[in-house]
Design a protein around this motif. Structure first.
Motif, PDB file in Angstrom:
ATOM      1  N   CYS B 156      46.303  39.666  33.903  1.00  0.00           N
ATOM      2  CA  CYS B 156      45.832  38.282  34.019  1.00  0.00           C
ATOM      3  C   CYS B 156      46.621  37.417  32.964  1.00  0.00           C
ATOM      4  O   CYS B 156      46.979  36.250  33.170  1.00  0.00           O
ATOM      5  CB  CYS B 156      44.386  38.142  33.961  1.00  0.00           C
ATOM      6  SG  CYS B 156      43.530  39.263  35.243  1.00  0.00           S
ATOM      7  N   THR B 176      46.989  39.796  40.521  1.00  0.00           N
ATOM      8  CA  THR B 176      46.689  38.609  40.182  1.00  0.00           C
ATOM      9  C   THR B 176      47.735  37.511  40.101  1.00  0.00           C
ATOM     10  O   THR B 176      48.730  37.677  39.709  1.00  0.00           O
ATOM     11  CB  THR B 176      45.845  38.865  38.732  1.00  0.00           C
ATOM     12  OG1 THR B 176      45.313  37.487  38.286  1.00  0.00           O
ATOM     13  CG2 THR B 176      46.878  39.311  37.649  1.00  0.00           C
ATOM     14  N   THR B 179      44.331  33.625  38.601  1.00  0.00           N
ATOM     15  CA  THR B 179      42.866  32.966  38.787  1.00  0.00           C
ATOM     16  C   THR B 179      42.317  34.070  40.015  1.00  0.00           C
ATOM     17  O   THR B 179      41.259  34.598  39.654  1.00  0.00           O
ATOM     18  CB  THR B 179      43.167  31.781  39.857  1.00  0.00           C
ATOM     19  OG1 THR B 179      43.880  30.729  38.964  1.00  0.00           O
ATOM     20  CG2 THR B 179      41.811  31.037  40.135  1.00  0.00           C
ATOM     21  N   ARG B 180      42.807  34.170  40.934  1.00  0.00           N
ATOM     22  CA  ARG B 180      42.428  35.264  41.911  1.00  0.00           C
ATOM     23  C   ARG B 180      42.884  36.760  41.481  1.00  0.00           C
ATOM     24  O   ARG B 180      44.098  36.845  41.179  1.00  0.00           O
ATOM     25  CB  ARG B 180      42.859  34.758  43.312  1.00  0.00           C
ATOM     26  CG  ARG B 180      42.422  33.449  43.737  1.00  0.00           C
ATOM     27  CD  ARG B 180      43.215  32.996  45.082  1.00  0.00           C
ATOM     28  NE  ARG B 180      44.556  32.901  44.880  1.00  0.00           N
ATOM     29  CZ  ARG B 180      45.404  32.566  45.872  1.00  0.00           C
ATOM     30  NH1 ARG B 180      44.941  32.514  47.069  1.00  0.00           N
ATOM     31  NH2 ARG B 180      46.554  32.360  45.646  1.00  0.00           N
ATOM     32  N   LEU B 269      38.199  40.645  43.913  1.00  0.00           N
ATOM     33  CA  LEU B 269      37.653  40.536  42.608  1.00  0.00           C
ATOM     34  C   LEU B 269      37.069  39.073  42.227  1.00  0.00           C
ATOM     35  O   LEU B 269      35.977  39.108  41.649  1.00  0.00           O
ATOM     36  CB  LEU B 269      38.291  41.377  41.632  1.00  0.00           C
ATOM     37  CG  LEU B 269      38.800  42.718  41.637  1.00  0.00           C
ATOM     38  CD1 LEU B 269      39.813  43.113  40.710  1.00  0.00           C
ATOM     39  CD2 LEU B 269      37.568  43.519  41.533  1.00  0.00           C
ATOM     40  N   SER B 270      37.884  38.374  42.529  1.00  0.00           N
ATOM     41  CA  SER B 270      37.447  36.952  42.213  1.00  0.00           C
ATOM     42  C   SER B 270      38.665  35.952  43.027  1.00  0.00           C
ATOM     43  O   SER B 270      39.744  36.304  43.377  1.00  0.00           O
ATOM     44  CB  SER B 270      37.924  36.675  40.719  1.00  0.00           C
ATOM     45  OG  SER B 270      39.343  37.060  40.510  1.00  0.00           O
TER      46      SER B 270
END
Lengths: 270, 270, 270
Positions: B156, B176, B179-180, B269-270
């Motif tokens: 990240c 990643t 952000t995502r 995850l995000s």
């Protein structure tokens, strides 16, 4: 066409197995391993020798030379030229495989220089042969964008200009010396899905012309017929391109002159 | 995460099969053959073009470029930089695979220079990504000494610093864009026992981003999901790493968008 | 011969699997992939690092170095020498594989220079070892033209002159340190029909000597016995050289110390 039975594919394969010719291959990094295994399976003795310090010396020892420009660099080009010059001096046949020669200036220049050194045989895919004869091809990178049929005229023209045997390989292969020509069927639709099949076929052409240096047309036909027969035999055992590769080497190793005699699908055109 | 269904792994795989993008791979000698076969099995058209005389010219023609530093030499480094610069100029995406970049000064310097050329995507094993983000890795040579989980924070951080998509591959992959992020499961424990699997995955990432240059995050996910699915499908047919290799190529060739859609194990995850 | 059970092939294989030594291989383009897969299957961690800019630095990190001159060029020769010098300084063992060293002046000179750097172990085919000891061999290119038996005296003489372990591999292998000698049987008649088997065996010798640097004679025996056992186990599953390759990697991966202990066919001569 030839009526000399001693130059039939079956007889040339038998001679290859008996004499195990030494074949010098200057080929690309992708193809090195598969090409060497192809030659060993057919019965030849491959040697990958490319450096300008030794490629010429070695070409005088080998039965034939093959030059493939798949992964070029300046030093290798020097090695290719030295080897081709030496092969010419020693009156050894040599085979040119002009991979994607139209893609960059470096490839175009290298190919022009190599053509001046008079290859005995030129083998390429349809897009390569069309472009080599001055036509407009649909090739993208190393893969052909044209069917073999569209390259037959270009092949004949190139054979005459270069005074060379020209082989266009694909679903149905075409071989010409400018006067005589044949088509060879066989193989498998999986073959274009495996890298370095064409490069390995070039190496195999070198093995056959090493044992028949005065008959490059017949040697090329024998190489292509053997390759196509091995491909046809391998296909039923394969579940995809990965397993095909291994069964292809097995099939080429197992190919007997008798089987080749029965299974070769050669159409004489002129 | 994205809700654009056209960028799903299944849809990107279908697009890859339809368009057969030309992918320029500058990769190491060990990986060349397997990487080319991986691309062909997936439906892409690989071209291994590395020399500084032509690598930049070719990068402008190709749909994407991949650069892997596994077997370095000075001339190749020049070719890598010329290709990356040309890809940038032509607004083509490029992928960096910094193999064992921490092992020698030559690799560290090369990698630092390549990072300045702003790769679109960086793919490595956990030890490589940890070290790239400035951490202390347990890597030995080209093999990872760390689990992927330990590299997620580093990935990240690296993605943000480099403004790149970062993929860490291993038992469970992590992707990643800073952000995502997602995890991708699948594959087989045999995969680290086969050389050049990671390098070939890098090549496959190049194929996917070639057909989705504006969506490198989704392209990377699609490549990793396809690779993992093929690995899962190949495993039951393999008796060890040797037979696995062939069945893996078969499985990738046979992988349909529908199967990928059903079998991909992607955790958002995000 | 040795009575130290901890140096038996089975115990050395167990140690190799436990410690996964890092092995630097400077080998030829044909062998790179198969050699790396051989090392991974045996449990070692291969790294192909050849450039003069980093080969010496890396040799100090690796457990052992192997140098194979199969596809030479000037830059690689510089890298080989730098690596061998560094291995010597760091007191790491290194293995020389003088492929077709008699074929050209470039190979003869390179081999002479490398021999001055005192390889710990020399592995070659019969023709190579005979020529290295000053005799007249029947070698053609990279393939041996002589049976191993004819090279046994040459091997002993070379071992004494060079103060090295010498291994001649073929249908029945011969290993000597100049005082002690053994023969090792096994393998398969298909093995000479597959390219890079000898080169990969050289890499495996490197893996074994990396974990037993003070016992190069026993390490060489263990490597050859493991290779021969894997070959014997693979043969019944193969239909030819293509499928043999894959089954060989599987068999080496599956080889247990217990099986090796039972199946190794080692004849102690002195």
């Amino acid at each position: 066409m030839t009526t000399d039975a001693s130059l039939s594919p079956a007889n040339l394969l038998a001679r290859l197995r008996e004499t195990s010719p030494l074949v010098q291959c200057i080929t690309n990094y992708v193809a090195m391993n598969f090409a060497a295994n192809t030659l060993l399976a057919a019965g030849a003795s491959p040697a990958m020798v490319h450096a300008p310090e030794e490629s010429g010396e070695f070409a005088a020892l080998a039965g034939a030379l093959t030059v493939n420009i798949g992964t070029l660099s300046s030093e290798w080009v020097d090695g290719m030229k030295a080897a081709a010059q030496s092969a010419n001096q020693a009156q050894k046949p040599w085979v040119l495989d002009p991979v994607a020669h139209f893609a960059t200036a470096f490839r175009r220049d290298t190919t022009a220089d190599l053509l001046k050194l008079r290859p005995t045989i030129i083998r390429g895919n349809a897009s390569e042969i069309i472009a080599l004869a001055g036509g407009q091809s649909a090739g993208q990178g190393v893969d052909s964008g044209d069917p073999v049929e569209l390259a037959e005229d270009a092949a004949c023209s190139l054979a005459q200009t270069q005074n060379a045997v020209v082989a266009v390989t694909g679903a149905v292969d075409f071989v010409t010396d400018g006067t005589r020509s044949v088509r060879i069927a066989g193989g498998s639709p999986l073959m274009p899905k495996i890298t370095a099949m064409g490069c390995s076929l070039t190496a195999l052409v070198g093995a056959f012309v090493a044992i028949a240096p005065d008959a490059p047309f017949e040697a090329t036909i024998a190489a292509l017929a053997s390759f196509a027969a091995a491909g046809s035999h391998a296909a039923p055992n394969a579940n995809g391109p990965g397993t095909f590769m291994m069964h292809f080497i097995d099939a080429l190793y197992a190919l007997s002159p008798e089987t080749l005699n029965t299974n070769a699908r050669i159409e004489i055109l002129s």
